[in-house]
Every structure is written in structure tokens, then in C-alpha cells.
Design a protein around this motif. Sequence first.
Motif, short mmCIF file in Angstrom:
data_model
loop_
_atom_site.label_atom_id
_atom_site.label_comp_id
_atom_site.label_asym_id
_atom_site.label_seq_id
_atom_site.Cartn_x
_atom_site.Cartn_y
_atom_site.Cartn_z
N GLU A 280 89.13 -24.57 32.06
CA GLU A 280 89.22 -24.83 33.50
C GLU A 280 90.64 -24.68 34.04
N HIS A 281 91.65 -24.95 33.19
CA HIS A 281 93.03 -24.99 33.69
C HIS A 281 93.99 -24.16 32.86
N GLY A 282 93.48 -23.43 31.87
CA GLY A 282 94.32 -22.67 30.97
C GLY A 282 94.60 -21.27 31.47
N PRO A 283 95.19 -20.43 30.59
CA PRO A 283 95.39 -20.68 29.17
C PRO A 283 96.44 -21.75 28.90
N LEU A 284 96.80 -21.93 27.64
CA LEU A 284 97.63 -23.06 27.25
C LEU A 284 98.93 -23.13 28.02
N ARG A 285 99.65 -22.03 28.15
CA ARG A 285 100.94 -22.09 28.83
C ARG A 285 100.80 -22.53 30.27
N ARG A 286 99.77 -22.02 30.95
CA ARG A 286 99.55 -22.42 32.35
C ARG A 286 99.25 -23.91 32.44
N LEU A 287 98.46 -24.40 31.51
CA LEU A 287 98.14 -25.82 31.51
C LEU A 287 99.40 -26.66 31.30
N LEU A 288 100.19 -26.30 30.30
CA LEU A 288 101.38 -27.10 29.97
C LEU A 288 102.48 -26.96 31.01
N ASP A 289 102.49 -25.86 31.76
CA ASP A 289 103.51 -25.67 32.79
C ASP A 289 103.14 -26.35 34.11
N ALA A 290 101.99 -27.01 34.16
CA ALA A 290 101.51 -27.58 35.42
C ALA A 290 102.39 -28.70 35.93
N GLY A 291 103.10 -29.40 35.04
CA GLY A 291 103.94 -30.51 35.47
C GLY A 291 103.20 -31.83 35.38
N PRO A 292 103.95 -32.94 35.23
CA PRO A 292 103.32 -34.24 35.00
C PRO A 292 102.38 -34.70 36.11
N ALA A 293 102.75 -34.47 37.36
CA ALA A 293 101.91 -34.93 38.46
C ALA A 293 100.56 -34.22 38.46
N ALA A 294 100.59 -32.89 38.25
CA ALA A 294 99.35 -32.13 38.22
C ALA A 294 98.52 -32.49 36.99
#
Length: 224
Positions: free
Chosen positions: A53-67
Motif C-alpha cells: 500500500e505504501h511501498g516500495p521499501l525506500r518510499r515507505l521509510l522516506d515518508a517521515g515520522p509524522a506520515a
Amino acid sequence: MHIHEWPAHERPREKLLARGAAALSDAELLAIFLGSGLRGEDAVATARRLLAEHGPLRRLLDAGPAALAGLRGLGPARACSLTAALELGTRHLAADLARGEALTDPARAGAYFARRLRGLPHEVFAVLFLDTRHRVIAFEELFRGTIDGAEVHAREVVKRALAHNAAALMLGHNHPSGSSEPSAADRAVTLRLKSALALVDVRVLDHFVVGDGPPVSLATRGWV
């Protein structure tokens, strides 16, 4: 079926202990971090859903703490823990560069620029300052721009190099578009900075362009 009911060699934690973290998939690594899944799901299923739903992995991890905190399956506590883990990884890489050893492997420097700059929504131009033995003195983000460019001033780069008493340096910037292919402007600014810094006996060793894939070294291309 609960993960504890899986064959031992298929369980993420047991696989990591037996074969190392590199043997695990993105979902399995994320599942170990999660510890447990949502109701009706094991941790691996929840991790797979997050990546779908929110990946791939780099995109998910780059989302930032609030997101991250707003994602079903994470929440504020896990978002904070995950962000802290990512920062630990960055600091570990920085510590590796700051151990007093000469920086002779371009891949190490490229990986550091990538960890610091990848995923930023705007272009950032940074410099890694080195001493006479090519040991790291400092890393600074000198210029910030828009989604498609940052204005780089040679005078400021020279000023900071002299302030650090640097003998050499490496340049790096990100492409928010995701492409790591150096542009004609990237090559031109590299040559301009190289000429300006040569006047004060500071060498430009490399310039890395950070995108979605591995960072590209202009020195490897023969453009420095």
C-alpha cells in the motif's frame, strides 16, 4: 497460521540468526521490527500489506515520522522507533567515515551521500571535506533548492573548504525526480568548482548524483 507455527527455517528471526539479515526479504525485515501484526494477521502479512500500500521499501521509510505514525499497522510508537533505527543507521555510517581511516572506496562515500540526501523533496548540494590523507573532517549541506535544481556558489564552497583547512573534498547532490543520471549542468558545476578550488590547492575527488538507484560517481565516468 501464527509465525511460531511455521517451519523453523522459514521464520524471519530464525532465518536472520542462521543466514544473516541479507537473506531476508523486505517484508521479513519489516516484520521483525513490527514484532506482531494487526488482528487477524501475522507480522509478515502486516509488513507485506504496508509495502503493497505504501511501498516500495525506500518510499515507505522516506515518508517521515509524522506520515508513518498515521499508517495502519505502525502508529506513533512504531513510527518513532523506526525513525530512530534509520537515524542509527545513518550515524553508524557516519561513524565509519569518521574513524580516522583514509576514504579510498568511492562506494562508501556514495552510500553516505545517498543515505543523507535520498528521499528529500528538494535538491540539496552537500560537501564532504577531507584532510591531506583523505580522512573525513566534516559533512555540510551547503545549498538547498527546488524540486529540479539548486544554485551552487563556488565562492561559498571555497570559503567552507578554507574554514575546515581541507585538502580535498567530495561533492554530492540529489535528484528529487529519482534519476541518478548526471546532467550537463551537473558536469558543468563540477568543472567550475574544480577550477575554483584548484586556486586554493583543494582537490575535488568526486561528485555523486543521488537518485532512486545506486548513486552515480562522476569520477568513475571520467568527468572529474
